[in-house]
Structure formats: C-alpha cells, structure tokens
Design a protein around this motif. Structure first.
Motif, mmCIF file in Angstrom:
data_model
loop_
_atom_site.group_PDB
_atom_site.id
_atom_site.type_symbol
_atom_site.label_atom_id
_atom_site.label_comp_id
_atom_site.label_asym_id
_atom_site.label_seq_id
_atom_site.Cartn_x
_atom_site.Cartn_y
_atom_site.Cartn_z
ATOM 1 N N SER A 235 0.819 -1.219 0.000
ATOM 2 C CA SER A 235 0.000 0.000 0.000
ATOM 3 C C SER A 235 0.851 1.266 0.000
ATOM 4 C CB SER A 235 -0.904 0.008 1.236
ATOM 5 O OG SER A 235 -0.151 0.425 2.357
ATOM 6 N N ASP A 236 0.172 2.381 -0.216
ATOM 7 C CA ASP A 236 0.876 3.669 -0.212
ATOM 8 C C ASP A 236 1.324 4.070 1.196
ATOM 9 O OD1 ASP A 236 0.449 3.696 -2.905
ATOM 10 O OD2 ASP A 236 -1.344 4.960 -2.803
ATOM 11 N N LEU A 237 0.861 3.357 2.223
ATOM 12 C CA LEU A 237 1.327 3.646 3.588
ATOM 13 C C LEU A 237 2.840 3.495 3.692
ATOM 14 C CD1 LEU A 237 -1.299 1.861 5.884
ATOM 15 C CD2 LEU A 237 -1.084 4.303 5.409
ATOM 16 N N SER A 238 3.412 2.621 2.855
ATOM 17 C CA SER A 238 4.865 2.370 2.911
ATOM 18 C C SER A 238 5.586 3.069 1.754
ATOM 19 C CB SER A 238 5.137 0.863 2.880
ATOM 20 O OG SER A 238 4.603 0.293 1.701
ATOM 21 N N ARG A 239 5.023 4.183 1.287
ATOM 22 C CA ARG A 239 5.551 4.822 0.060
ATOM 23 C C ARG A 239 7.001 5.278 0.175
ATOM 24 N NH1 ARG A 239 1.757 7.895 2.364
ATOM 25 N NH2 ARG A 239 2.373 9.929 3.178
ATOM 26 N N ALA A 240 7.502 5.485 1.405
ATOM 27 C CA ALA A 240 8.905 5.924 1.552
ATOM 28 C C ALA A 240 9.806 4.775 2.027
ATOM 29 C CB ALA A 240 8.976 7.100 2.515
ATOM 30 N N VAL A 241 9.304 3.545 1.941
ATOM 31 C CA VAL A 241 10.072 2.386 2.434
ATOM 32 C C VAL A 241 10.559 1.554 1.248
ATOM 33 C CG1 VAL A 241 9.957 0.281 3.841
ATOM 34 C CG2 VAL A 241 8.633 2.298 4.513
ATOM 35 N N THR A 242 11.875 1.407 1.114
ATOM 36 C CA THR A 242 12.405 0.498 0.094
ATOM 37 C C THR A 242 13.754 -0.051 0.542
ATOM 38 O OG1 THR A 242 12.694 0.152 -2.283
ATOM 39 C CG2 THR A 242 13.619 2.209 -1.374
ATOM 40 N N GLY A 243 14.124 -1.209 -0.001
ATOM 41 C CA GLY A 243 15.379 -1.856 0.389
ATOM 42 C C GLY A 243 15.321 -2.377 1.819
ATOM 43 N N GLU A 244 14.134 -2.558 2.336
ATOM 44 C CA GLU A 244 13.942 -2.948 3.741
ATOM 45 C C GLU A 244 13.612 -4.438 3.836
ATOM 46 O OE1 GLU A 244 14.652 -2.726 6.821
ATOM 47 O OE2 GLU A 244 13.839 -0.705 7.033
ATOM 48 N N VAL A 245 14.007 -5.040 4.965
ATOM 49 C CA VAL A 245 13.546 -6.398 5.283
ATOM 50 C C VAL A 245 12.843 -6.308 6.634
ATOM 51 C CG1 VAL A 245 14.195 -8.784 5.778
ATOM 52 C CG2 VAL A 245 15.448 -7.508 4.046
ATOM 53 N N ILE A 246 11.571 -6.617 6.656
ATOM 54 C CA ILE A 246 10.816 -6.565 7.919
ATOM 55 C C ILE A 246 10.721 -7.983 8.479
ATOM 56 C CG2 ILE A 246 8.620 -5.971 9.006
ATOM 57 C CD1 ILE A 246 8.132 -3.919 6.861
ATOM 58 N N HIS A 247 11.183 -8.157 9.715
ATOM 59 C CA HIS A 247 11.064 -9.471 10.359
ATOM 60 C C HIS A 247 9.658 -9.640 10.901
ATOM 61 C CE1 HIS A 247 15.466 -8.907 10.413
ATOM 62 N NE2 HIS A 247 15.487 -10.221 10.288
ATOM 63 N N VAL A 248 8.987 -10.658 10.401
ATOM 64 C CA VAL A 248 7.652 -10.992 10.919
ATOM 65 C C VAL A 248 7.804 -12.387 11.502
ATOM 66 C CG1 VAL A 248 5.204 -11.215 10.368
ATOM 67 C CG2 VAL A 248 6.605 -9.548 9.134
ATOM 68 N N ASP A 249 8.379 -12.446 12.700
ATOM 69 C CA ASP A 249 8.776 -13.734 13.274
ATOM 70 C C ASP A 249 8.543 -13.771 14.781
ATOM 71 O OD1 ASP A 249 10.686 -11.973 14.156
ATOM 72 O OD2 ASP A 249 12.416 -13.079 13.400
ATOM 73 N N LYS A 250 7.570 -12.969 15.220
ATOM 74 C CA LYS A 250 7.232 -12.887 16.648
ATOM 75 C C LYS A 250 8.447 -12.464 17.477
ATOM 76 C CE LYS A 250 3.106 -15.609 16.432
ATOM 77 N NZ LYS A 250 2.017 -16.046 17.241
ATOM 78 N N GLY A 251 9.376 -11.749 16.852
ATOM 79 C CA GLY A 251 10.519 -11.179 17.579
ATOM 80 C C GLY A 251 11.720 -12.097 17.683
ATOM 81 N N PHE A 252 11.677 -13.257 17.042
ATOM 82 C CA PHE A 252 12.773 -14.235 17.171
ATOM 83 C C PHE A 252 14.129 -13.632 16.802
ATOM 84 C CE2 PHE A 252 15.389 -17.731 15.373
ATOM 85 C CZ PHE A 252 15.523 -18.487 16.530
ATOM 86 N N HIS A 253 14.140 -12.744 15.792
ATOM 87 C CA HIS A 253 15.418 -12.185 15.297
ATOM 88 C C HIS A 253 16.137 -11.347 16.339
ATOM 89 C CE1 HIS A 253 12.670 -8.829 14.852
ATOM 90 N NE2 HIS A 253 13.721 -8.045 14.851
ATOM 91 N N CYS A 254 15.435 -10.873 17.370
ATOM 92 C CA CYS A 254 16.078 -9.916 18.281
ATOM 93 C C CYS A 254 16.511 -10.557 19.600
ATOM 94 C CB CYS A 254 15.186 -8.688 18.509
ATOM 95 S SG CYS A 254 13.810 -9.011 19.598
ATOM 96 N N VAL A 255 16.348 -11.850 19.748
ATOM 97 C CA VAL A 255 16.740 -12.499 21.014
ATOM 98 C C VAL A 255 17.809 -13.568 20.767
ATOM 99 C CG1 VAL A 255 14.513 -12.086 22.140
ATOM 100 C CG2 VAL A 255 14.849 -14.178 20.828
ATOM 101 N N ARG A 256 18.553 -13.890 21.811
ATOM 102 C CA ARG A 256 19.591 -14.926 21.714
ATOM 103 C C ARG A 256 19.410 -15.968 22.812
ATOM 104 N NH1 ARG A 256 19.752 -13.038 17.794
ATOM 105 N NH2 ARG A 256 21.389 -12.091 16.557
ATOM 106 N N GLY A 257 18.170 -16.242 23.182
ATOM 107 C CA GLY A 257 17.952 -17.279 24.186
ATOM 108 C C GLY A 257 17.227 -16.738 25.380
#
Ligand SMILES: NC(=O)c1ccc[n+]([C@@H]2O[C@H](COP(=O)([O-])OP(=O)(O)OC[C@H]3O[C@@H](n4cnc5c(N)ncnc54)[C@H](O)[C@@H]3O)[C@@H](O)[C@H]2O)c1
Length: 257
Positions: A235-257
């Motif tokens: 959608s146009d809501l993300s009109r200024a967003v490019t080259g991005e990777v959004i983690h949709v993983d319930k936050g797994f990417h930001c924890v180490r145990g």
C-alpha cells in the motif's frame, strides 16, 4: 477504507492453501486489490484453480522461473491484460534436497547454481520483465519472502540460506536501480511456518519448536501472521520504504535465548 482499491497485483508461489502466497493473496484481495496468479506447472494449475477462483483472477499464467521464455511471457501477459502493474509478490524458492541436508562443505556447484537461480536470480529477472507494466502505473511495490537463515547459519537451512542472503542483497541493489522509477522493493523475513516447502526441510518441527521457545511473542507462526505486513508494503502507507527487510517472526530475530 480499503488500502489497495484500484491496485493490480501479480502473485507467484501459490501451491496449496497452506502457501504463504495464498494467505497474502487473500489479504490483498480483502483490501481491494485485483489479482492475477502464476503457477509453476500444469500439475499445480489443476491443484490451485479451485482455490484461487473466489479471487476472480484477471488471468493465470504458467511461470517456471528457470525458463527465460516463461519470465518474458509473464511480463507481456501482465502488460496486455492490465496495461499496468502496482504490486508484485515473489513468493517462491527451491534448493535441491541433497544440498539442503548434506554437509555444507560438500555443496555441489550444480546445486549452488540451481538454488540461487530459482530463489534469488528470479527476483531480478522478473523485476526486469515486469518493468514496462510498473512504469505504466508510475511505479509500484515488489515484495519477496526471506528467512533469518540468510543472516545467520541455521543448521537445517544451509544452501537455502545462502540463496536468501543473495536474494536480500539483490533486493537492495534493485531498490537502488528502480527507485528512480518509483518502484519499491522490500522483503518479509518470516518465522517458521508449516508449508509444503517447509516440509522439505529436515527436522522442521524441531526448528519451529526451538523458535517458539525463544520468540518474545508466543504461539505458532501462521501464514496469516505475515499477510498484514504484505498489505502494508503493497500500500501507499509504505511509500517511503524500500530496500527494507521486515522481520515478521514474533521477535525471534532480536533475542539470543
Ligand atoms: N514456510 C516458512 O517457514 C518460510 C519462512 C520464511 C520464508 N519462506 C519463504 O516463503 C516463500 C513461499 O514458500 P512457502 O513456505 O509458502 O512454501 P510453498 O511450498 O507453499 O511455496 C513455494 C512455491 O515456490 C514455487 N516454486 C518452486 N520452484 C519454482 C520454479 N522453478 N518456478 C516457479 N515457482 C517455483 C512452488 O511452485 C511453490 O508455489 C519462499 O520464498 C520461502 O523460502 C518460508
């Protein structure tokens, strides 16, 4: 208000009702987008035609991304049928089983080439083939799926992870080269979801349970969890967003145990 009213979206990667592409297609449709679909082979066409019927697809097209002629035809068909394109969902990948499960140092030259060809190069080739249709729309949004195994070594993902890393950096170069045409390129890095492709990964349920132990947000990941982010990126809501990777993983990417 429907966020995607008047927008035309080409969807790849629906294999069955568990496919992430199917969940995303459903969400885009509910938000008002008009849809068209590609299928990998005649066998899959039969399997998915009933499934996608409720979306009243504008067209369906055979697309095996290992074939240049299929890629060119998908671009032409989109332009002929719609005269424009606003959204393209790249939701496919393939890595030969031997190179997914064997010792990584034994990765074959052929397997490496095939995995990167199908899973990463296809994003570049399809972006190029669809360019005239995107240009006719004055720009648009390309969305692809990736996995954290492209950022870190995950023992069950191996060569597939190398292809995801290639996909992610390719998307950044695409964002750079297509930005002047107002075409955005973004990825969704999803947590483990039970799909046909996931079943090909050995010990997938161990991987899923391990992730669930550490995920800050609780509960099993589903394809529907991913679809809202796809609607935002389309959608146009993300009109200024490019080259991005959004983690949709319930936050797994930001924890180490
Ligand atoms: N399931 C997960 O846990 C997970 C997590 C992160 C990212 N992803 C990614 O999501 C995407 C969709 O996978 P899924 O999990 O929904 O599985 P899926 O099996 O439902 O979809 C994979 C699709 O890839 C298509 N495909 C494979 N080779 C192709 C080719 N040569 N030409 C055209 N299409 C081809 C298949 O036809 C199928 O529709 C993939 O990029 C996958 O890597 C999946």
């Amino acid at each position: 208000m429907k966020l995607l009213e008047g927008k035309k979206a080409l969807i790849t990667g629906v294999a069955n009702e568990y496919s992430i592409a199917y969940a995303i297609a459903k969400a885009l449709f509910e938000h008002g987008a008009e849809l068209a679909f590609t299928y990998q082979s005649e066998r899959l066409k039969e399997k998915i035609s009933g499934l996608i019927e409720p979306f009243k697809p504008a067209f369906i097209a055979e697309l095996d991304v290992s074939k240049d002629e299929d890629i060119a035809r998908a671009g032409q068909k989109t332009l002929t049928a719609w005269g424009r394109l606003d959204i393209f969902l790249h939701c496919l990948a393939f890595t030969p089983k031997e190179d997914l499960h064997g010792d990584f140092y034994k990765t074959s030259r052929q397997g490496f080439a095939l995995s990167n060809d199908i899973s990463s190069y296809s994003l570049i080739a399809l972006s190029n083939a669809l360019l005239p249709a995107f240009e006719a729309a004055g720009g648009g949004s390309i969305i692809y799926m990736t996995y954290i195994g492209g950022e870190y070594a995950i023992s069950t993902y191996r060569l597939a992870g190398v292809s995801k890393a290639a996909l992610e950096i390719s998307s950044k170069y695409l964002a750079q080269s297509l930005g002047g045409k107002n075409i955005r390129v973004n990825g969704i890095s999803a947590g483990p979801i039970k799909t046909l492709a996931a079943r090909g990964i050995r010990n997938f349920s161990d991987l899923q349970h391990q992730a669930e132990l550490f995920m800050p947000l609780r509960g099993e990941m589903t394809a529907a969890d991913v679809s809202g982010t796809a609607v935002y990126l389309a959608s146009d809501l993300s009109r200024a967003v490019t080259g991005e990777v959004i983690h949709v993983d319930k936050g797994f990417h930001c924890v180490r145990g």
